[in-house]
Design a protein around this motif. Structure first.
Motif, PDB file in Angstrom:
ATOM      1  N   PHE A  48     -14.844  32.345 -11.342  1.00  0.00           N
ATOM      2  CA  PHE A  48     -13.977  31.631 -10.876  1.00  0.00           C
ATOM      3  C   PHE A  48     -14.376  31.398  -9.363  1.00  0.00           C
ATOM      4  N   TYR A  49     -15.241  32.228  -8.541  1.00  0.00           N
ATOM      5  CA  TYR A  49     -15.803  31.805  -7.094  1.00  0.00           C
ATOM      6  C   TYR A  49     -16.733  30.474  -7.503  1.00  0.00           C
TER       7      TYR A  49
ATOM      8  N   ILE B  85      -7.756  30.043  -6.354  1.00  0.00           N
ATOM      9  CA  ILE B  85      -7.916  30.506  -7.749  1.00  0.00           C
ATOM     10  C   ILE B  85      -6.590  31.405  -8.012  1.00  0.00           C
TER      11      ILE B  85
ATOM     12  N   ALA C 188      -6.414  30.892 -13.680  1.00  0.00           N
ATOM     13  CA  ALA C 188      -7.069  31.605 -14.566  1.00  0.00           C
ATOM     14  C   ALA C 188      -6.177  31.870 -15.828  1.00  0.00           C
TER      15      ALA C 188
ATOM     16  N   LEU D 237      -6.568  26.289  -9.181  1.00  0.00           N
ATOM     17  CA  LEU D 237      -7.455  26.534 -10.311  1.00  0.00           C
ATOM     18  C   LEU D 237      -6.702  27.873 -10.925  1.00  0.00           C
TER      19      LEU D 237
ATOM     20  N   ALA E 250     -14.810  27.241  -8.296  1.00  0.00           N
ATOM     21  CA  ALA E 250     -14.021  26.806  -7.164  1.00  0.00           C
ATOM     22  C   ALA E 250     -14.833  26.111  -5.931  1.00  0.00           C
TER      23      ALA E 250
END
Length: 454
Positions: A110-111, A127, A27, A25, A114
């Motif tokens: 993000f967490y 991430i 960013a 993933l 994910a």
């Protein structure tokens, strides 16, 4: 170009950042660093998904960045997730800076994202951020100036939990050269040119100035970061040995023998490393050391814990979990305002030996000679007990409430005043018999509880 791609893949393998079959993933802000990260992952054949945060802080520029990242994902035929944040409102609510607010918002998203993708795809998700060596140099300098100790000198790690930083080995100029060679398009964040942010000030002013005096300083710092990563491992191994010798767990409390701690070298460093896990700061390490020479009953507080000197021990205890903040009452305080009302405090001389006990439960009259400050005001917790006025046997506060037929609301909102782990008054109820005034009392500590008006 091939050199950077080779080093990128080698770094991932040597640092064991992820497995080739994992899903990444990324960013992606749209800036040069994250665009290079996308290109490298694409050339290396890794499976990736793009995540973009729109913090809505730069008006049309923020919208431009979002459109660019969407087009970038289309170009790579990559799945993309976009998220808008009301960053200013969040910063106001949390009383945080815009930078801190943005960081909290993006990492939490993000967490969460994910975790959601892992549940859907049943495959590990990592991430990836595009932090590079220059970012790490700035981070180390900021940590040094802020006084974070050995831990801060290692900077950002290539992997922290689910966060992976595969470009930490590469300097910014290498990424720029790669982008030029590959003719990669990217967007510029206008805020990066502003020196009002501490990181930008370091980047634009401090580091170039130091570079004039010490040419090659950035390369030296990068090499030192590697050394400090290994130094910290040795450091933490030594601290673990000290902790094992000194700390004795008893229920939810930690006991440390004063004699053993006094013989420890280096004392201040070990004290800090033990206590920081309980919310104490480096500055408070000096106060903890002072406790080693103090009498029983002295203590210091963090936001979550208390360290108490009790005979030959330092006892680290957690505060009860409650909405009510634990408050410290110092000797010279005359008024304490808290969530449920306020306390008016005064001292009186006992001129009349014919003792008249206060009728109101909202007034506590205590023998001042028996009181040692500071006191603690907190919500009662399960297991608390006291010696009710007029009784010689201790009684659990929970039992006291049952006998008084108190409602659940009354119980949940009852405070106690504690001294050296002894309850001296259940506020607006009853004092502890051990601290009552007698014919021998010379001075009285008088505390009036005033509840909030409805």
């Amino acid at each position: 170009m091939n050199d950077l791609l080779y080093l990128f893949k080698r770094n991932i393998q040597s640092e064991r950042l992820f497995q080739p079959g994992n899903v990444l993933l990324l960013a992606v802000s749209g800036g040069i660093d994250s665009v290079v990260l996308c290109e490298l992952c694409h050339l290396a054949g890794y499976r990736f998904i793009i995540a973009h945060c729109n913090f809505q802080l730069r008006e049309e520029e923020s919208e431009r960045d979002q459109r660019f990242v969407k087009a970038l994902a289309d170009n790579y035929r990559a799945e993309i997730f976009l998220k808008r944040f009301d960053t200013e409102a969040y910063a106001l609510q949390k009383k945080a800076s815009i930078q801190v607010a943005a960081r909290e918002l993006r990492y939490q998203w993000f967490y969460d994202l994910a975790a959601q993708l892992e549940a859907q795809k049943s495959i590990p998700i990592h991430i990836l951020t595009a932090h590079h060596a220059d970012d790490n140099i700035e981070t180390v300098l900021m940590n040094f100036f802020k006084g974070t100790g050995v831990a801060g000198m290692k900077g950002m790690l290539p992997k922290t939990g689910k966060i992976v930083r595969p470009l930490l080995f590469a300097r910014k100029r290498v990424l720029i050269d790669f982008a030029k060679e590959r003719e990669l398009l990217f967007v510029e964040d206008s805020s990066n040119a502003s020196d009002k942010y501490s990181r930008n000030y370091l980047r634009h002013r401090v580091i170039p100035f130091i570079e004039e005096i010490y040419p090659g300083v950035e390369g030296n710092i990068t090499a030192n970061i590697e050394r400090f990563r290994e130094i910290e491992l040795l450091y933490m191994q030594s601290i673990a040995v000290h902790k094992k010798k000194l700390m004795e767990q008893r229920g939810n409390e930690v006991y440390i023998a004063v004699r053993k701690l006094l013989k420890t070298v280096p004392l201040k460093t070990v004290v800090f490393e033990i206590t920081k896990a309980y919310g104490f700061t480096a500055k408070q390490a000096e106060e903890v050391i002072a406790l080693l020479q103090s009498e029983t009953g002295k203590f210091i507080l963090s936001s979550t814990h208390r360290i108490l000197r009790n005979r030959g021990w330092l006892i680290i205890s957690p505060f009860p979990q409650s909405e009510m903040q634990v408050m410290v009452i110092h000797e010279n305080e005359r008024e304490v305002i808290f969530e449920g009302g306020k306390l008016d405090i005064k001292t009186n001389e006992m001129n009349n030996k014919d003792i008249e006990l206060p009728v109101s439960p909202a007034i506590a009259c205590l023998d001042l000679k028996l009181i040692k400050f500071p006191l603690i005001l907190r919500k009662w917790q399960k297991g608390d007990y006291f010696y009710p006025l007029g009784m010689q046997k201790k009684k659990k506060i929970a039992r006291f409430f049952i006998d008084k037929k108190m409602s659940l609301f009354q119980k949940e909102n009852t405070r106690v005043i504690e001294m050296n782990k002894k309850i001296i008054w259940i506020v607006n109820n009853r004092i502890d018999d051990r601290f009552k005034i007698t014919t021998k009392t010379q001075f009285v500590l008088e505390i009036h509880f005033v509840g909030k008006a409805n």
